[in-house]
Design a protein around this motif. Structure first.
Motif, PDB file in Angstrom:
ATOM      1  N   LEU A 387      39.026  45.868  35.972  1.00  0.00           N
ATOM      2  CA  LEU A 387      39.181  45.344  37.335  1.00  0.00           C
ATOM      3  C   LEU A 387      37.875  44.719  37.803  1.00  0.00           C
ATOM      4  CD1 LEU A 387      40.688  45.153  40.103  1.00  0.00           C
ATOM      5  CD2 LEU A 387      39.736  47.407  40.609  1.00  0.00           C
ATOM      6  N   LYS A 390      37.342  41.373  36.033  1.00  0.00           N
ATOM      7  CA  LYS A 390      38.243  40.332  36.544  1.00  0.00           C
ATOM      8  C   LYS A 390      37.876  39.899  37.961  1.00  0.00           C
ATOM      9  CE  LYS A 390      42.375  41.512  33.804  1.00  0.00           C
ATOM     10  NZ  LYS A 390      42.666  40.156  33.283  1.00  0.00           N
ATOM     11  N   SER A 391      37.255  40.821  38.713  1.00  0.00           N
ATOM     12  CA  SER A 391      36.914  40.521  40.106  1.00  0.00           C
ATOM     13  C   SER A 391      35.567  39.837  40.249  1.00  0.00           C
ATOM     14  CB  SER A 391      36.916  41.817  40.925  1.00  0.00           C
ATOM     15  OG  SER A 391      38.180  42.429  40.906  1.00  0.00           O
ATOM     16  N   SER A 394      34.959  36.638  42.362  1.00  0.00           N
ATOM     17  CA  SER A 394      36.167  36.385  43.162  1.00  0.00           C
ATOM     18  C   SER A 394      35.959  36.647  44.644  1.00  0.00           C
ATOM     19  CB  SER A 394      37.309  37.272  42.664  1.00  0.00           C
ATOM     20  OG  SER A 394      37.051  38.635  42.974  1.00  0.00           O
ATOM     21  N   VAL A 396      35.241  39.754  45.734  1.00  0.00           N
ATOM     22  CA  VAL A 396      35.524  41.176  45.941  1.00  0.00           C
ATOM     23  C   VAL A 396      34.515  41.987  45.130  1.00  0.00           C
ATOM     24  CG1 VAL A 396      37.185  43.053  45.659  1.00  0.00           C
ATOM     25  CG2 VAL A 396      37.980  40.782  46.323  1.00  0.00           C
ATOM     26  N   VAL A 398      33.147  45.505  43.506  1.00  0.00           N
ATOM     27  CA  VAL A 398      33.713  46.723  42.923  1.00  0.00           C
ATOM     28  C   VAL A 398      32.585  47.742  42.789  1.00  0.00           C
ATOM     29  CG1 VAL A 398      34.904  47.733  40.952  1.00  0.00           C
ATOM     30  CG2 VAL A 398      35.442  45.394  41.678  1.00  0.00           C
ATOM     31  N   LEU A 447      44.787  45.365  40.744  1.00  0.00           N
ATOM     32  CA  LEU A 447      44.610  43.979  41.199  1.00  0.00           C
ATOM     33  C   LEU A 447      45.627  43.609  42.268  1.00  0.00           C
ATOM     34  CD1 LEU A 447      43.811  42.039  37.893  1.00  0.00           C
ATOM     35  CD2 LEU A 447      42.366  42.145  39.949  1.00  0.00           C
ATOM     36  N   VAL A 450      44.403  45.050  45.520  1.00  0.00           N
ATOM     37  CA  VAL A 450      43.273  44.285  46.056  1.00  0.00           C
ATOM     38  C   VAL A 450      43.730  42.954  46.643  1.00  0.00           C
ATOM     39  CG1 VAL A 450      41.152  43.072  45.430  1.00  0.00           C
ATOM     40  CG2 VAL A 450      41.563  45.388  44.584  1.00  0.00           C
ATOM     41  N   ASN A 451      44.555  42.234  45.899  1.00  0.00           N
ATOM     42  CA  ASN A 451      44.978  40.909  46.341  1.00  0.00           C
ATOM     43  C   ASN A 451      45.854  40.954  47.585  1.00  0.00           C
ATOM     44  OD1 ASN A 451      43.589  39.627  44.260  1.00  0.00           O
ATOM     45  ND2 ASN A 451      45.344  39.749  42.851  1.00  0.00           N
ATOM     46  N   ARG A 454      42.913  41.643  50.482  1.00  0.00           N
ATOM     47  CA  ARG A 454      41.641  40.896  50.579  1.00  0.00           C
ATOM     48  C   ARG A 454      41.714  39.803  51.652  1.00  0.00           C
ATOM     49  NH1 ARG A 454      40.454  37.699  45.178  1.00  0.00           N
ATOM     50  NH2 ARG A 454      38.833  36.947  46.566  1.00  0.00           N
TER      51      ARG A 454
END
Length: 454
Positions: A387, A390-391, A394, A396, A398, A447, A450-451, A454
């Motif tokens: 995660l 991938k973030s 973006s 975001v 972590v 994800l 989060v999406n 956000r």
């Protein structure tokens, strides 16, 4: 007393006993007369329930003779000799040694494999189970299916009615959610088990090393029971056999499917480790099977007390007021940290406090509250690191916050911590974190969470 046995075993038993032995009566638990040191002519039942009318085992078949002299055995040595033996060989050795003075503990889960192994030995065997009064309906139906499949009568043990009444009237039906499961398990499971084992010299369990790495990793195939006493009383009076200790869960299930035995229908609903209905729930992919038991607690040792001998003194977690484990600082120091991705930000107490106080963050954050020793945190390490990767870039952030030890009280009071791991999302325009509500901890589910926020 109930046995599962083949027709040849029954015939042999009929031939070896006189009519006078058929008329011999047994004493009930609580009124067992002392067994002569010179001869054990009869074995006391776990409980003196009436036999089913359709039972294939008559009184003559329930008076199996046992050896006149019990030899002292080195069970540590025997465990080493049987370390690489098959479950069938271990089961056969247990039944051969103890005859009618040993019984299989059946929980209503995948340990039905024990009953199948016992049947395959061709020897008579006994089965008992603890009915706590709070099992799932599916478990009771499974008990009935097993009795019919193997033509046996499971010997049920029940909790003391007065003890249950006192517990419920004093603390309510669900007190374990507030102060830990140990007290309820002691009344409904441990004490009934203690009574059952006082009528035996040995018992057979379905413990496996892979069931709970924190408490069962060193379970031998046979041992002197470190926690309970047998019919003779005193330390060393009860032997505990664990025929499937060295098998993994997938091996057990391959065996069950191959033999086409009945299984609890709860397994098809995501349950693996099955206990009482209020304290058991399904587990999801990536979760350890014991995570479905007492999920509101974050104790390292998820045991009800039936196998408390598994808990080495140095590994028994100290409990705080709500029954959760308080990590030992010396132990923490020896356990390596987790979530070590370059894209996971390590937050100290000041950092997490700032996140919780700021009303206008420049970027949203998703943070895991964890303990390095927690097997459930360890199980989600890979997905959380993915995660973070991938973030990256973006918008975001972590992060991780080690919330055990001296930080636990703060995390429980201010950060909604109930058990490890707890995952929080800190939005850009709010100081109130949003707790991730799901047990799905794969990267796609995280994800999606989060999406959506956000």
């Amino acid at each position: 007393m109930a046995f599962a046995t083949s027709s040849s075993s029954i015939s042999a038993s009929f031939a070896s006993h006189s009519s006078s032995q058929q008329e011999r009566k047994y004493s009930k638990i609580g009124s067992l007369r002392p067994i002569s040191s010179q001869r054990r002519s009869l074995v006391k039942p776990i409980c003196a329930e009436p036999k089913r009318n359709d039972s294939v085992v008559t009184a003559a078949a329930s008076t199996l003779a046992v050896p006149e002299k019990v030899e002292i055995e080195d069970y540590e040595k025997l465990a080493k000799e049987l370390q690489n033996a098959s479950p069938l060989e271990i089961m056969d050795k247990a039944l051969e040694k103890f005859g009618n003075e040993i019984a299989i503990a059946f929980s209503g889960a995948e340990d039905v494999a024990l009953i199948e192994y016992a049947k395959l030995t061709g020897r008579p065997f006994r089965v008992f189970s603890l009915d706590t009064g709070r099992l799932n309906p599916e478990t009771y139906k499974f008990f009935d299916a097993v009795e019919k499949r193997y033509n046996i009568h499971i010997e049920y043990m029940f909790p003391d009615a007065i003890e249950v009444q006192t517990l419920v009237r004093t603390k309510g039906l669900f007190s374990f959610y507030e102060d830990g499961h140990q007290e309820c398990c002691r009344v409904r499971k441990v004490r009934p088990l203690r009574r059952a084992l006082k009528g035996l010299r040995a018992w057979i369990t379905g413990q496996r090393k892979d069931q709970s790495p924190g408490t069962r990793a060193e379970v031998p195939v046979v041992q002197v029971d470190p926690a309970f006493e047998g019919v003779d009383g005193g330390a060393g009076s009860l032997i505990k056999w664990n025929p499937v200790a060295n098998l993994e869960g997938n091996n057990i299930w391959s065996f069950l499917r191959t033999m086409d035995v009945p299984v609890n229908t709860l397994h098809s609903q995501g349950y693996i480790s099955i206990g009482c209905e209020p304290c058991t729930r399904p587990v999801l992919p990536g979760q350890h099977e014991r995570e479905g038991r007492w999920w509101w607690e974050d104790a390292k040792a998820k045991e009800c007390g039936l196998h408390k001998g598994n808990l080495k003194e140095e590994n028994i977690p100290k409990l705080n007021g709500n029954g959760n484990a308080a990590a030992n600082s010396n132990e923490i120091a020896t356990i390596p940290d987790i979530f070590n991705s370059q894209n996971v930000v390590t937050l100290n107490r000041t950092g997490i406090e700032n996140l919780a106080k700021l009303d206008n963050l420049q970027e949203p954050w998703i943070v895991v509250l964890y303990a390095p020793w927690c097997p459930f945190c360890q199980a989600m390490e890979s997905s959380f690191n993915k995660l973070a990767d991938k973030s990256a870039g973006s918008g975001v952030k972590v992060g991780k916050f080690k919330a055990d030890g001296e930080q636990k009280a703060y995390a429980k009071q201010e950060l909604q911590l109930q058990s490890f791991p707890t995952i929080l999302f800190f939005p850009k325009h709010s100081s109130q974190p949003i707790k991730y509500p799901s047990e799905k901890r794969d990267v796609d589910s995280l994800l999606t969470f989060v999406n959506a926020l956000r």
